[in-house]
Enzyme design. Structure first.
Site, PDB file in Angstrom:
ATOM      1  N   LYS A 102      34.072 -45.324 -25.633  1.00 15.95           N
ATOM      2  CA  LYS A 102      33.122 -44.189 -25.632  1.00 15.95           C
ATOM      3  C   LYS A 102      33.553 -43.042 -24.721  1.00 15.95           C
ATOM      4  O   LYS A 102      33.221 -41.889 -24.977  1.00 15.95           O
ATOM      5  CB  LYS A 102      31.723 -44.660 -25.256  1.00 15.95           C
ATOM      6  CG  LYS A 102      31.041 -45.426 -26.385  1.00 15.95           C
ATOM      7  CD  LYS A 102      29.554 -45.537 -26.167  1.00 15.95           C
ATOM      8  CE  LYS A 102      28.877 -46.191 -27.351  1.00 15.95           C
ATOM      9  NZ  LYS A 102      29.192 -47.640 -27.460  1.00 15.95           N
ATOM     10  N   GLU A 124      20.694 -39.361 -25.370  1.00 10.97           N
ATOM     11  CA  GLU A 124      19.853 -40.542 -25.312  1.00 10.97           C
ATOM     12  C   GLU A 124      20.763 -41.752 -25.199  1.00 10.97           C
ATOM     13  O   GLU A 124      21.963 -41.674 -25.477  1.00 10.97           O
ATOM     14  CB  GLU A 124      19.001 -40.674 -26.573  1.00 10.97           C
ATOM     15  CG  GLU A 124      19.729 -41.219 -27.794  1.00 10.97           C
ATOM     16  CD  GLU A 124      20.752 -40.263 -28.386  1.00 10.97           C
ATOM     17  OE1 GLU A 124      20.592 -39.039 -28.188  1.00 10.97           O
ATOM     18  OE2 GLU A 124      21.701 -40.743 -29.023  1.00 10.97           O
ATOM     19  N   SER A 389      37.257 -52.579 -29.121  1.00 13.24           N
ATOM     20  CA  SER A 389      36.584 -51.359 -28.653  1.00 13.24           C
ATOM     21  C   SER A 389      36.131 -51.420 -27.204  1.00 13.24           C
ATOM     22  O   SER A 389      36.032 -50.380 -26.549  1.00 13.24           O
ATOM     23  CB  SER A 389      35.395 -51.033 -29.562  1.00 13.24           C
ATOM     24  OG  SER A 389      34.524 -52.138 -29.674  1.00 13.24           O
TER      25      SER A 389
HETATM   26  C1  PLP Z   1      28.923 -48.445 -28.594  1.00 15.15           C
HETATM   27  C2  PLP Z   1      29.942 -49.445 -28.876  1.00 15.15           C
HETATM   28  C3  PLP Z   1      30.339 -49.738 -30.216  1.00 15.15           C
HETATM   29  C4  PLP Z   1      29.678 -49.134 -31.411  1.00 15.15           C
HETATM   30  O1  PLP Z   1      29.838 -47.754 -31.546  1.00 15.15           O
HETATM   31  P1  PLP Z   1      30.779 -47.103 -32.666  1.00 15.15           P
HETATM   32  O2  PLP Z   1      30.380 -45.682 -32.642  1.00 15.15           O
HETATM   33  O3  PLP Z   1      30.479 -47.789 -33.956  1.00 15.15           O
HETATM   34  O4  PLP Z   1      32.178 -47.325 -32.244  1.00 15.15           O
HETATM   35  C5  PLP Z   1      31.364 -50.647 -30.412  1.00 15.15           C
HETATM   36  N1  PLP Z   1      31.978 -51.262 -29.369  1.00 15.15           N
HETATM   37  C6  PLP Z   1      31.619 -51.024 -28.087  1.00 15.15           C
HETATM   38  C7  PLP Z   1      32.326 -51.745 -27.007  1.00 15.15           C
HETATM   39  C8  PLP Z   1      30.595 -50.112 -27.793  1.00 15.15           C
HETATM   40  O5  PLP Z   1      30.254 -49.873 -26.519  1.00 15.15           O
END
Ligand code: PLP
Length: 406
Positions: A102, A124, A389
């Site tokens: 993010k 938010e 992610s």
């Molecule tokens: C917020 C988050 C997601 C989901 O958000 P996307 O916009 O779909 O990428 C996925 N993995 C992690 C670790 C997150 O913090």
């Protein structure tokens, strides 16, 4: 490469169009006051973010503050344990500063705010991940930061609330309605309507009105650009498949954008939660239909009144009743295959990756790992690159309480 008359070698020039449409999806469906503010952001994005000064500054931040490039790791023990000869790799967004992807778009959005002369960023947050990333970016650039959060979520996400406050953000409690994410979105939009001269609204995924789906994708595309070059250097080839989890879809668009014009199979993984009954999952592309919410047209899960349906996932970052418009477009084109994994498969993958590789994934990312393992069992040969992610530190207490040590 061509899919249903869409040429992918010129894809980023043509999609979205100047009104923010990916085919019929996307656009901007908001009240006129907000439209003025969105037009200002869209115009600023085209001039400022394409300037060499902005690009150079963002590159320096990525290298010196975020810790990029993040590595690609080969999962030797996991690949061997599956035993089909398929090789699994992960792109390590868990090693990005603050522990997830993010920050890639929050640093871009906050840098744009600075160039536009804004003093404040507004957003938010539900689980608090976007709030923490934006509070980090705001601290870095010396911007004020107001994060709107439902009282219920404030109770549930105490560590992230503490993090945001330590970073200097103001956490604004929203008590209306169910006091969760939806009410927080409404309150943050209302605040933005009042304050847009001095503030910019920072959306946390490839969702919302134009230009956010495009802007967030472009800021996240660093994942795919790095991963493609790293994978080629490591193996001399491209991966056969790329996998990412899809909530709103930002980490997925980030890695997918590096491979859309390649002969690579691309998979987006949605959360099937407890099962396929409405309310038990958040698999919007799998079970949803076309509709408008939060200012954009996409595929969404609707209740009987056509409103966003209640959704559930073990991963709080994935429980969103729609997905970014570009995912709806790639879904209809057939360029990306969207599939699901449930909570149990996800928790198994969480433990498997931790035990075999020494990497504790975020529960969101564990969805992609679970699907990568399934693919490795079925495709029989080749290589699979999974976008990891984020890291799982935020999830450990919950996992221990709910599932115990396995
Ligand atoms: C917020 C988050 C997601 C989901 O958000 P996307 O916009 O779909 O990428 C996925 N993995 C992690 C670790 C997150 O913090």
């Amino acid at each position: 490469m061509q899919y249903n008359s869409v040429e992918f070698d010129t894809y980023f020039k043509n999609y979205p169009d100047e009104k923010g449409f990916f085919g019929k999806y996307g656009g901007s469906y908001i009240q006129p006051e907000l439209q003025t503010a969105m037009n200002e952001i869209a115009a600023a994005y085209q001039t400022i973010c394409k300037s060499s000064k902005f690009i150079a500054e963002l590159r320096k931040i990525r290298r010196e503050f975020q810790g990029r490039p993040t590595p690609v790791s080969y999962l030797e023990r996991l690949s061997n344990s599956i035993g089909t000869g398929v090789q699994l790799y992960v792109k390590r967004e868990d090693l990005n500063h603050t522990g997830a992807h993010k920050l890639n778009h929050c640093m871009g959005e906050a840098l744009l705010a600075k160039y536009m002369g804004k003093k404040k960023v507004i957003a938010e947050t539900g689980a608090g991940q976007h709030g923490v990333a934006l509070a980090t970016a705001a601290a870095y650039f010396g911007l004020e930061c107001d994060i709107y959060m439902g009282s219920v979520d404030i109770q549930k996400q105490a560590p992230n609330v503490a993090r945001m406050k330590i970073l200097g953000a103001r956490v604004v409690e929203v008590t209306e309605g169910l006091a969760t994410l939806k009410e927080a979105v409404d309150a943050a939009f209302a605040a933005y309507c009042r304050e847009y001269k001095d503030a910019i609204y920072c959306i946390g995924s490839v969702v919302g009105p134009h230009p956010f789906p495009m802007m967030v994708r472009d800021f996240q595309s660093v994942i795919g650009i790095e991963a493609r070059a790293q994978f080629l250097e490591m193996t001399g080839e491209l991966p056969d498949a790329v996998v990412a989890c899809v909530g709103g879809g930002s980490n997925a668009m980030g890695i997918f954008s590096g491979f859309l014009n390649d002969p690579v199979d691309i998979y987006g993984v949605e959360p099937l939660g407890r099962g396929s009954r409405m309310g038990d999952h958040a698999a919007s592309l799998q079970y949803g239909e076309e509709g408008i919410m939060h200012g954009f047209n996409s595929i969404m899960l609707k209740d009987e009144n056509g409103e966003p349906a209640p959704v559930y996932s073990v991963a709080s970052g994935l429980d969103y009743p729609s997905s970014g418009p570009e995912h709806a477009f790639l879904h209809d084109l057939g360029r990306v295959k969207y599939d699901v994994v449930n909570d149990d498969e996800t928790i198994d993958a969480f433990y498997t990756l931790s035990r075999l590789e020494g990497i504790i994934p975020a529960i969101e990312s564990a969805h992609a790992v679970a699907y990568g393992i399934k693919l490795a069992k079925t495709i029989g040969k080749g290589s699979v690159l999974i976008n990891l992610s984020g890291r799982g530190d935020k999830d450990m207490d919950y996992i221990i309480r709910k599932y115990g040590i396995r």
